[in-house]
Write an enzyme that holds these catalytic residues in place. Structure first.
Site, PDB file in Angstrom:
ATOM      1  N   GLY A 113       0.822  -1.195   0.000  1.00 34.34           N
ATOM      2  CA  GLY A 113       0.000   0.000   0.000  1.00 34.34           C
ATOM      3  C   GLY A 113       0.858   1.248   0.000  1.00 34.34           C
ATOM      4  N   CYS A 114       0.223   2.388  -0.309  1.00 40.20           N
ATOM      5  CA  CYS A 114       0.968   3.640  -0.426  1.00 40.20           C
ATOM      6  C   CYS A 114       1.454   4.123   0.934  1.00 40.20           C
ATOM      7  CB  CYS A 114       0.101   4.697  -1.102  1.00 40.20           C
ATOM      8  SG  CYS A 114      -1.554   4.871  -0.415  1.00 40.20           S
ATOM      9  N   TYR A 115       0.538   4.171   1.923  1.00 36.38           N
ATOM     10  CA  TYR A 115       0.962   4.585   3.268  1.00 36.38           C
ATOM     11  C   TYR A 115       2.012   3.628   3.827  1.00 36.38           C
ATOM     12  CZ  TYR A 115      -2.998   7.929   3.712  1.00 36.38           C
ATOM     13  OH  TYR A 115      -3.877   8.969   3.583  1.00 36.38           O
ATOM     14  N   THR A 143       4.232   1.829   2.334  1.00 37.22           N
ATOM     15  CA  THR A 143       5.533   2.051   1.706  1.00 37.22           C
ATOM     16  C   THR A 143       6.241   3.228   2.355  1.00 37.22           C
ATOM     17  OG1 THR A 143       4.765   1.125  -0.390  1.00 37.22           O
ATOM     18  CG2 THR A 143       6.704   2.537  -0.480  1.00 37.22           C
ATOM     19  N   ALA A 144       5.500   4.332   2.535  1.00 37.50           N
ATOM     20  CA  ALA A 144       6.113   5.527   3.125  1.00 37.50           C
ATOM     21  C   ALA A 144       6.546   5.280   4.569  1.00 37.50           C
ATOM     22  CB  ALA A 144       5.132   6.698   3.058  1.00 37.50           C
TER      23      ALA A 144
END
Lengths: 356, 356, 356, 356
Positions: free
Chosen positions: C151-153, C155-156
């Site tokens: 997911g995007c969150y 990954t960050a």
């Protein structure tokens, strides 16, 4: 004077929310009834969360009886072709009505059918309806029982062009309008490709090229001003901001004139109209100066063109589509209908973009 | 083939940064020298932080010797009237030059003086300079030693109008352009009232109304296409987005035609031009489709007008002012000058706004 | 080597469009099949208009036979819980799969059921699936038949915290994440209150406060890094931009250290990872440096706190949710799975926000 | 009662413009004098173009005599450290003063010197100055001769935390603030990298990480509320919108409590404070609900954390930095100082983002 008791039919969309905000803040108004099909039974402040703590009302189902008993005036904020059917009964019940929809703006039921694709439900009421642009029809609005509140684009374009046509400065057959609107104009119902964030952010796009339903409205009202047929070329675009209309208009001058003469005519034409500001020569309207207010700012320039030396006029106008283009104008009309100063609840500034 | 060794003079502004990003990514280029007055001695990636880890160069002071010894080609990305003085020496030193500034676009030194307010430093070079719009001047660009890279507005307007004029579909004396630009067009130097965040956010405003310095550039190049005088009415506006030009253009048709005939002519005119896309009837360009790419998208519509039945053509064009309007076009010109496929390093997509 | 033949299942949403843009541009890929339920039969470039002229494919109905015969690799870009059912058959048919959805990220079918509210269709495949964060699982990705693209969150957040936990610099039980996302994260299906233009413009709002389904994904992967239980406090917000994730993270330091020591550990941890950039002391990531790219930028600071002198670490990370947070990362995984350099088709820059 | 005669010193910046807009609209105020160094001699409406037609004043040079003779109250809207020198003479001349700058907010001249880098010009006045947060210091404001109008971040953070600390719900040594601000907070003076359009559009970035000068202001006032030392970890960020502060705050709970108990305490704490709205459980503030208004909206959530079962409180607050964070709060203070209802000229809504 006791306060004006108002009802709002169609209160859960953007227009309904804007309108309620203004009405709750208006010193001479009491909001007595708010209808919504989708939100009936829910608190108004739950749908319009910015009204938390400011509005104890709930949305209700439509009730002619309730409106008749409790209201002096009904604002109708339904989508085009949907609001129409409420108007007959409301008017018959003796209520004064301001329709923020488009259904009573065109005088000709045939033209209406052509542009909106349905038969008009009350063609007999079209002649009674007053086109609610106070700067042109102030006296008629005062006496009106049914006001057709103008569209956002027509307000910007008509106010920009009326003096040029009334003063005979321009022929009416060559008008080119390039207009941009903020996304609130597309309403609260999702329209993929139009009002999703990613549709509009970092984007500019035209829509309804030369076939927008606001075009006949402009032609009708400007035709009355010009005393003849007016043909508008109209291309609307979507711009990445929430509110605001910007219109850039090229039109033929019928004779060589100095810009200052035209500007003076414009200033004179709108003397007594507190919400139209004619900018000085060399200055031009910008959306930031009018957003959140009921102002329509207008600027003028000359453009040299054509070998024969005839000049073109370029007219710019800017307004907030949710204020002068819809709800603010509706309040202005209400003020006139009930004998209040035109600016009550709207002036000097109702939410200006302070300092930007 | 060995890689093209390039130098960038004026590398610390928005254009310089954009250009470096494209050049570092280009498979056939080696960046050998980057000049900046303000940033000499600083790492490029410190000024253009998006290049962290991608560029080990430092900005340097101008050095004709360094450029002559290490470069085949120099990109000049200085402000108008400032870059001019570098061009003579560079050309004399045998370097090929692509000037992204405006100083070599106009052929007539007198016209230049009128619009830019200064005497031209090298009027003798104006006739040698090739106007670097590959879609019109592809062969000349290939052979050019000095390319004047077009302005962003002219690229959008000339590409939109050239076929209509070349095909004789329109008289050239009645053209009305309403153009909108993103704020990157105003550059990196603070201009209060224009490129501060609060100047532009939630705002639309025109500027340089009918007096923008890109107007003579359009008239010059379109005059060549039309084989006669062309007069452009041009009003640019600022729109609240970072990148993108949108032009909406009304022009007279010289005779009654079907839209499809004109569209077919447009398609034929740009056959072989990979960066111009003519949209199907009923579809219109939008900035989101071209931002981050080197495309110029063009759409067409007819607008009925005037009692005598003569129609108007409406042409729409959209491009990214930092790509097809500046740096992408400069790369396209470089590719042509060095015998590479026109799309190298630019195609299919160099940073499209994927999916929006 | 012949090109990788890929299929995309779920190609008409934002993720599908982004992915197609990248795949069409990738030098070692041939797109052979694009599925969409809603758009079957329509040209891809009609739905994703930015691909006009670049993609001649049509959306098709799902066909296992077609995929088996024509593809080496299938990208799955369906909504959570919807894509799951395709995976079993695809894997069984011998196809390699990269799932951009969330269904194969969690290892525990029970945890999946708790957070996604449905039974997992193929719990037996969960252990085979490789969590596709190359910086942590590079070797496993190379050999994987089924990659669960993060997911995007996550990954960050995982990239921001992994070194601190791996190096024992922080206890894992006190992590506070405040994250902001651009609106593309909300997808292309209208969600009133979330992804309409007026929902997000000029607005900031949190959502799924401490109950976002990406939280267990972070806890699972960071738990593996830390070798123990990790508890994340996670509050996501919507910010008014199209793309980008920004995470600001406070965490306890387990002992007094110099910032430079931690930074050096971070740099060492990501040596060999071309898409993670550790910024110098005193500099912090910004969305503008990573939007349009596959980079995750990370910055670090110390915050004095508590009477007892124990310091807090503040970690910042920024990435483009459509690139390193989804499609770029999927390409990176594909490159690894097929023995290509990790950066092919992604590096140096695939669409950086040049110069901003 | 006759109207309050006010002067504005520092009237040409964003704060000055905002303030003038509110003052011109206030029913009990007469603006008698507007000073500006840069704009002396120019019409106010030429600098603040949104005030065209609404304000006939010109900017003047500073004159203590003029202010003494014509004003009851002076608003000071100068930059930090610049406005300070005006305060002594104004107070000595018997004028009441509301300073929108930061110079009289800190009680300790030494702390002031540490954070603002200059010696305080009137340390003797610091004890007289009342910190103008009416919700905490209402009575003191009524009697004040010199009001230090709070900063925008401190207003958001102090209102969010005061009840939790006053009620003993939290220890004061572990507070993590993640705050976002619109770009108007950076003022009207160009600051490349910060307030240019391209710096902020499509971007998120932190600044002054853990070293922002608003931190001691929060610690001072919250220390008074808590009756002890408070340590704030504060990281501000810039978000791409014009107005609005959003604060997300994690803090330790000192004991296990139900969320509803804390919420009830908050509601009780702000009973009688018309501009603070405590949202119901499960709802969270958003900037769109407060922009253009003087409201501070506050929401609460619990976050499970730590093995030992002690919970964390998450507090959210949103306000308009130009209203409750600056000019609206200054008007609120003026109302209190002159015996008017606290909401005069501000309530119910002064420019709400109607319906968005």
């Amino acid at each position: 004077m006791s306060r004006i008791r108002v009802g709002v039919v169609g209160g859960s969309g953007y227009v309904g929310g804007n309108l309620l905000g203004l009405l709750l803040w208006h010193p001479e108004v009491e909001v007595c009834f708010v209808e919504s099909v989708q939100a009936a039974g829910r608190p108004v402040a739950e749908v319009h969360t910015f009204l938390r703590g400011l509005c104890g009302l709930e949305f209700q189902d439509f009730s002619l009886d309730m409106l008749r008993e409790n209201c002096d005036l009904v604002f109708l904020a339904k989508a085009h072709t949907e609001g129409m059917r409420f108007v007959g009964p409301l008017v018959e019940a003796g209520l004064r009505v301001i329709d923020l929809g488009a259904d009573f703006r065109l005088k000709d039921a045939e033209v209406y059918r052509h542009w909106y694709g349905v038969e008009h439900a009350f063609p007999g009421l079209l002649s009674q309806a007053v086109y609610g642009l106070p700067e042109l029809n102030r006296e008629a609005v005062r006496r009106a029982r049914l006001v057709a509140n103008p569209g956002c684009y027509p307000t910007a374009v008509i106010l920009a062009l009326a003096p040029a046509l009334a003063g005979g400065y321009s022929r009416a057959d060559e008008v080119f309008v390039c207009a941009y609107s903020g996304i609130s104009g597309a309403g609260r119902t999702p329209q993929p490709g139009k009002n999703l964030f990613l549709d509009a952010y970092r984007n500019i796009k035209p829509y309804k090229v030369c076939i927008h339903q606001h075009q006949p409205e402009m032609e009708q009202e400007l035709g009355r001003v010009a005393g003849g047929t007016v043909r508008i070329n109209f291309v609307p675009h979507l711009a990445p901001l929430d509110k605001g209309i910007y219109a850039t208009i090229y039109l033929d001058l019928s004779r060589r004139v100095e810009l200052e003469e035209v500007m003076e005519y414009y200033r004179e034409y709108y003397r007594g109209s507190p919400f139209v500001r004619i900018l000085p020569s060399g200055e031009y309207p910008q959306v930031a100066d009018v957003v959140g207010t009921n102002f329509c700012d207008i600027g003028l320039a000359l453009a040299a063109c054509k070998g024969d030396g005839i000049l073109r006029l370029v007219v710019f106008s800017a307004l907030d589509n949710t204020m002068k283009g819809a709800c603010g104008q509706a309040i202005q009309n209400m003020n006139l209908m009930f004998g209040l100063p035109e600016t009550t609840g709207l002036y000097p500034l109702a939410g200006a973009s302070w300092g930007t």
